[in-house]
Structure formats: structure tokens, C-alpha cells
Write an enzyme that holds these catalytic residues in place. Structure first.
Site, PDB file in Angstrom:
ATOM      1  N   TYR A 242     -19.231  11.013 -26.196  1.00  0.00           N
ATOM      2  CA  TYR A 242     -18.185  10.712 -26.881  1.00  0.00           C
ATOM      3  C   TYR A 242     -17.452  11.885 -27.496  1.00  0.00           C
ATOM      4  CZ  TYR A 242     -20.161   9.856 -31.218  1.00  0.00           C
ATOM      5  OH  TYR A 242     -20.966   9.966 -32.446  1.00  0.00           O
TER       6      TYR A 242
ATOM      7  N   ARG B 117     -17.347  14.988 -39.289  1.00  0.00           N
ATOM      8  CA  ARG B 117     -18.569  14.985 -39.315  1.00  0.00           C
ATOM      9  C   ARG B 117     -19.371  15.603 -38.443  1.00  0.00           C
ATOM     10  NH1 ARG B 117     -19.489   9.878 -36.137  1.00  0.00           N
ATOM     11  NH2 ARG B 117     -20.397  11.537 -34.781  1.00  0.00           N
TER      12      ARG B 117
ATOM     13  N   HIS C 116     -23.447  10.502 -35.581  1.00  0.00           N
ATOM     14  CA  HIS C 116     -23.472   9.339 -36.695  1.00  0.00           C
ATOM     15  C   HIS C 116     -24.628   9.189 -37.480  1.00  0.00           C
ATOM     16  CE1 HIS C 116     -22.223   5.605 -38.779  1.00  0.00           C
ATOM     17  NE2 HIS C 116     -23.304   5.153 -38.306  1.00  0.00           N
TER      18      HIS C 116
END
Ligand SMILES: Cc1ncc(C[n+]2csc(CCOP(=O)(O)OP(=O)(O)O)c2C)c(N)n1
Ligand SMILES: [Mg+2]
Length: 327
Positions: free
Chosen positions: A253, A240, A244
Site C-alpha cells: 500500500y 511511521r 504497522h
């Protein structure tokens, strides 16, 4: 099935168009023109490879929110997407009343999913059962993220399809994150495809950055399903590339180095390199495609900005049943 040069270029075009639409969505968000975007950047090969393995407009699809390239290949246009981002009435998924990227498209037999992840798996198996009872030769393709394969509905849906040998292809797009959570923190097996053996269907892992590898794997699963040999599970592995969603700050993160490293396997770049090497795509053809995509995206934004919002009294109408929505 051997793909012609023309089809291969068409696949590249779909990936490119979806990418340029997606990138514009990020720009519109940063300009404050839209409230939310959830991106499919990095997922294009898996989605376009899967779409091309279907009889599009004949088979059924229950997608998930990251499927912009899949939906583009099924006929959801840049204008449709811009209308959805802006919540406008002419948008086909819900008449502008659903969150963006909660796709449905009647012309593609693509059915809207709910916001709770994995519910579309159950819808897929239900449609699969209907196909079997009606003795049709259609198949259902359903997609999901790897994190959502920890959800109860996913096991229930896949189990049901395996027990009844339903014509369903379960695609898992493993992009290494479920928001901030990596796969090893939410499943004890290395791949979602490993879960297949406990549920009684074939499971396979495929390089989700290789559009032609995905096409080959999904074509095989479609053939099995159409012949009445039951469902298949395919994990397509990619990364990805974006956060998100537009509401997520991924710097909390993961490192920038990790993201940059993974961009080396950007599926668009991979497809371009491969096609150039095979002599199937020239610089002039790429330039032409880029210009066409830019023009389509520009026009889509303009059309969506000028389009009206849904009427307040439309709020209670269904999102899929056209006759009720319009009537
Ligand atoms: C049942 C449920 N739980 C939690 C959420 C919040 N949520 C939305 S997307 C998401 C992550 C899903 O990750 P994954 O399945 O890997 O898909 P990806 O977003 O990586 O494509 C979560 C937890 C939700 N929508 N539904
Ligand atoms: Mg994921």
C-alpha cells in the site's frame, strides 16, 4: 521552560536507546526468537518530548502500543522490553501474559491498555476525574494514533474531560497511516487537532519529529492541566517509518520512494543535527552513547533469554494490581 544542555542530551539518549532496542526487536523477530513486534521507529521525538514534560513517577500515563520511547523515558528498561517480547514472567506490564507493547509500569503510574484501540482514552479521563475529586495536582497523559481518533471511545473520553475540565493531555501521534489507511480516508478534517473545537478544548498541531517543539507544547498543556484549567489536545505529526507491525507487508500500500523520502525527517537524525549545531553533542559523546546502548541491548537480550516463563497458574492473575498478582 528553558532546557539545560544536560537535559537535552538526556532526551537524545532516551530517543537513541529506544531506537536501538526497537531495531533489535526486528532482528529477534527475523531470527525467529520472538513472535511479534510493533515498532515505534519514527515516533521517538513525540514520545520523549511528552515524557519530559511530565513529573515522571508522579503524574499518570495511559499509553498505546507504539510508545516504546515514552515508556523507556518513564523507566521501562531494555530488559523489561526484551522480557515482554519473549513472554517471560519478570516482565512488569503483565508478568509476561499480555501481548508485548501493552505497557504498564507501576513505578511510572502507567496503566495497561486493552487491545481495542482508544479504550485508554476513557481510562485517562476516569483517572483525571479521580485526580480532580481528590484535589491532587497530578495530570494524566494519554496517547493514541490518528486512526483511532475515529473510534467512539476517543470522542467519549475527550468530551468527558472537556465537560468536567479534567487534567488530561490527549496526544495524537499522527504517523500518516492506520495500518494501510491514510488519514484522509478516515477523517474529514486535516488534523485530529481540528476535532478539539467541536469538543470544547484547545487543540494544537506540532511537528512530531522535533523533540523540543513537542516538549514545549506538552509542557504548556501540563501547566494548564495542573492549574485546573482543563484538558488539551495535541497532534504530533510524524511518519511511521516501519510497517504497522511485524505481521504487516507495507509494500502492498505504499512505495519505497515514499518511505525513503520521509526518512529524511527521522526524529533521531533531526535531534542529532540540532544538538550538534548548538554545540551540545560531540561525535565522541554520540559514540559513547551508541556503545552504551549496544551493551544494554545485548545484556537485555541475554537476561531475557535466560529468564523463566510465567507459571501456568499465574494466567488468571490481574495485570496491574500488584498485591493480587503477587499475593
Ligand atoms: C477497536 C479496534 N478496531 C480495530 C483494531 C485493529 N487495529 C489495531 S491497530 C490499528 C490501526 C490504528 O492506527 P492508528 O490509530 O493510526 O495508530 P498507529 O498504529 O498508526 O500508530 C487497527 C485498525 C483494534 N485493535 N481495535
Ligand atoms: Mg497512525
Amino acid at each position: 521552560m528553558e532546557l539545560s544542555a544536560e537535559i537535552k542530551r538526556e532526551m537524545y539518549w532516551m530517543m537513541l536507546l529506544a531506537r536501538r532496542v526497537d531495531e533489535r526487536a526486528w532482528v529477534l523477530h527475523r531470527q525467529g526468537k520472538i513472535a511479534f513486534h510493533i515498532s515505534g521507529i519514527g515516533h521517538e521525538a513525540a514520545q520523549v518530548g511528552a515524557a519530559f514534560a511530565l513529573r515522571r513517577g508522579y503524574d499518570w500515563v495511559t499509553p498505546y502500543y507504539r510508545d516504546l520511547a515514552l515508556m523507556t523515558a518513564l523507566g521501562y528498561s531494555p530488559t523489561d522490553f526484551m522480557l515482554s517480547l519473549m513472554g517471560k514472567a519478570a516482565e512488569p506490564s503483565s508478568g509476561g501474559r499480555q501481548m508485548p507493547s501493552h505497557w504498564s509500569l507501576r513505578t511510572a503510574n502507567a496503566v495497561s491498555h486493552s487491545a481495542p484501540v482508544a479504550t485508554q482514552t476513557i481510562h485517562a479521563s476516569g483517572i483525571g476525574l479521580a485526580i480532580k475529586l481528590r484535589k491532587e495536582d497530578k495530570v494524566v497523559l494519554t496517547t493514541i494514533g490518528e486512526g483511532s481518533t475515529s473510534q467512539g471511545e476517543w470522542y467519549e473520553g475527550v468530551n468527558w474531560a472537556a465537560v468536567h475540565r479534567l487534567p488530561v493531555i490527549f496526544i495524537v501521534q499522527n504517523n500518516q497511516y492506520a495500518i494501510s489507511v491514510p488519514p484522509e480516508m478516515q477523517m474529514a478534517v486535516p488534523s485530529s487537532a481540528d476535532k478539539a473545537c467541536g469538543l470544547g478544548l484547545p487543540g494544537e498541531m506540532v511537528d512530531g519529529t522535533d523533540v523540543f517543539a513537542v516538549f514545549a507544547a506538552v509542557s504548556k498543556a501540563v501547566e494548564r492541566a495542573r492549574k485546573g484549567e482543563g484538558p488539551s489536545l495535541i497532534e504530533t505529526r510524524m511518519y511511521r517509518i516501519t510497517p504497522h507491525s511485524s505481521d504487516d507487508d507495507d509494500r502492498t500500500y505504499r512505495t519505497r520512494e515514499e518511505v525513503e523520502e520521509n526518512k529524511k525527517r527521522d526524529p533521531l537524525l533531526m535531534a542529532r543535527t540540532l544538538l550538534e549545531k548548538e554545540g551540545l553533542l560531540t561525535i565522541a559523546q554520540i559514540d559513547e552513547m551508541e556503545a552504551k546502548a549496544k551493551q544494554m541491548v545485548d545484556e537485555a537480550v541475554k537476561a531475557a533469554e535466560a529468564a523463566p516463563y510465567p507459571a501456568p497458574e499465574d494466567a488468571a492473575f490481574p495485570v496491574y494490581a500488584e498485591e493480587v498478582r503477587r499475593g
